[in-house]
Enzyme design. Structure first.
Site: not given
Length: 373
Positions: A87, A100, A187, A210, A155, A114, A107, A328, A111
């Site tokens: 996407e 984006c 990023s 972070l 990713g 996410c 990935c 995000c 996280c």
């Protein structure tokens, strides 16, 4: 067949031996004008186009779906040649658009805030699959002014390092789409060995996810911290060679009860001391099945106010596309969750610190040792 979308200008020139200018012409058509077929290249002799067509093609991923948010944000799902889905998001700004883009299918970073992480890692994207996410909108929406590209989709870009760097080089080429290097942002969650190379290989802007100023908190929500502790990451960022008048963007996802307290913001200001940085605050965007909650608005404003009174510029991101899972941390591509995760990454990633990996252009796809078929 060679997909011309995988080649940079020098590689395209090399296809023509003693006539490299022909490769330059084709590069301008493929990337500067986003030509979809060789037949569009009217200043290339017909016979030459026919010869090129015998060994080369211009192959874009299929658009599998496109959704538009109530705020105008557009999410595009691309079906790749192996059937996988990625996407990409087109984000409307006041007088321009941002794109984006994704760099991997899935990935491995795990996280916990996410959605993409729930997929695990499946494979790296080819250069053609990355640049297509930019060229398709340029071809389809010529009336839109696309100005920014952010590698903030699916990713970890620095784990598909060579292909991402090559894609940036193509997208900023004067004979290509001509995006400004200052308008492209890569990023990362903090792959320390790659940060040591990144500033040497590109002048694209750097953003670092972070999300916590305490190592234990960051390790809880970002398992990569087990491999690269916060102290190592901050040391790498302080050593990062920035172009003049540039700053590193520190991305900080605010999660209720996890990292949004006054103590958290004081600790963030402390660890950023001496770093040329600006802070991008991102209220957490919930997704189906997530364990975390969006922060209270009062906590967000208090966090922002603390940063305003610090030496650091702070931006509070106004999230767009939440109603179509395009904000995000919400991309997941509708892919079956059969990828590999962070534990496998730790088992295989010793290569990252070795000299052989540092100089190899073929290591990236095997870092995780989990190519999927």
């Amino acid at each position: 067949m060679i997909n011309l979308l995988d080649l940079d200008k020098e590689q395209m020139k090399a296809l023509f031996g003693d006539r490299p200018y022909r490769g330059g012409q084709i590069f301008r058509w493929v990337f500067g004008r986003a030509a979809g077929v060789l037949g569009e290249m009217t200043d290339i002799p017909k016979r030459l186009r026919e010869d090129v067509a015998k060994i080369c093609t211009i192959s874009y991923p299929e658009v599998a779906d496109s959704q538009e948010s109530s705020d105008g944000t557009q999410k595009i799902a691309y079906r790749l040649s192996d059937g996988r889905i990625i996407e990409s998001v087109l984000i409307p700004e006041k007088d321009h658009w941002s794109i984006c883009v994704s760099s991997q299918v899935g990935c491995a970073m795990g996280c916990r805030f996410c959605f993409t992480a729930t997929m695990g890692f499946i494979r790296n994207l080819e250069v053609s699959e990355i640049v297509s996410q930019v060229l398709h909108p340029l071809r389809t929406y010529p009336e839109r002014s696309f100005r920014n590209i952010v590698f903030m989709g699916m990713g970890e870009p620095l784990l598909n390092y060579d292909n991402v760097i090559k894609a940036v080089r193509i997208l900023t080429d004067v004979d290509g789409p001509q995006f400004s290097k200052r308008r492209i942002t890569v990023s990362t969650c903090g792959i320390v060995p790659r940060l040591k190379r990144l500033s040497q290989d590109t002048e694209a802007a750097l953003a670092v996810s972070l999300n916590a100023a305490d190592n234990a908190v960051r390790q809880r929500i970002m398992p990569i911290t087990r491999k690269y502790p916060l102290t190592d990451l901050m040391e790498a960022l302080r050593a990062y060679q920035l172009p003049n008048r540039r700053r590193i963007t520190i991305e900080y996802v605010l999660i209720r009860g996890v990292n949004d307290s006054p103590k958290d913001v004081r600790e963030l200001i402390r660890i950023l001391h001496g770093l040329k940085a600006k802070v991008n605050l991102i209220p957490f965007n919930p997704w189906p099945g997530c364990e975390f909650q969006a922060p209270d608005q009062r906590a967000v404003l208090a966090f922002e106010e603390h940063l305003k009174n610090s030496p650091y510029t702070v931006m509070l991101r106004k999230e767009k596309g939440t109603d179509i899972l395009a904000a995000c941390g919400q991309l997941a591509g509708g892919v079956i969750h059969d990828g590999q995760g962070i534990d496998r990454f730790f088992a295989e990633s010793a290569k990252l610190s070795g000299k052989a990996e540092e100089h190899s252009s073929h290591t990236d796809p095997h870092i995780l040792g989990v190519h999927r078929r």
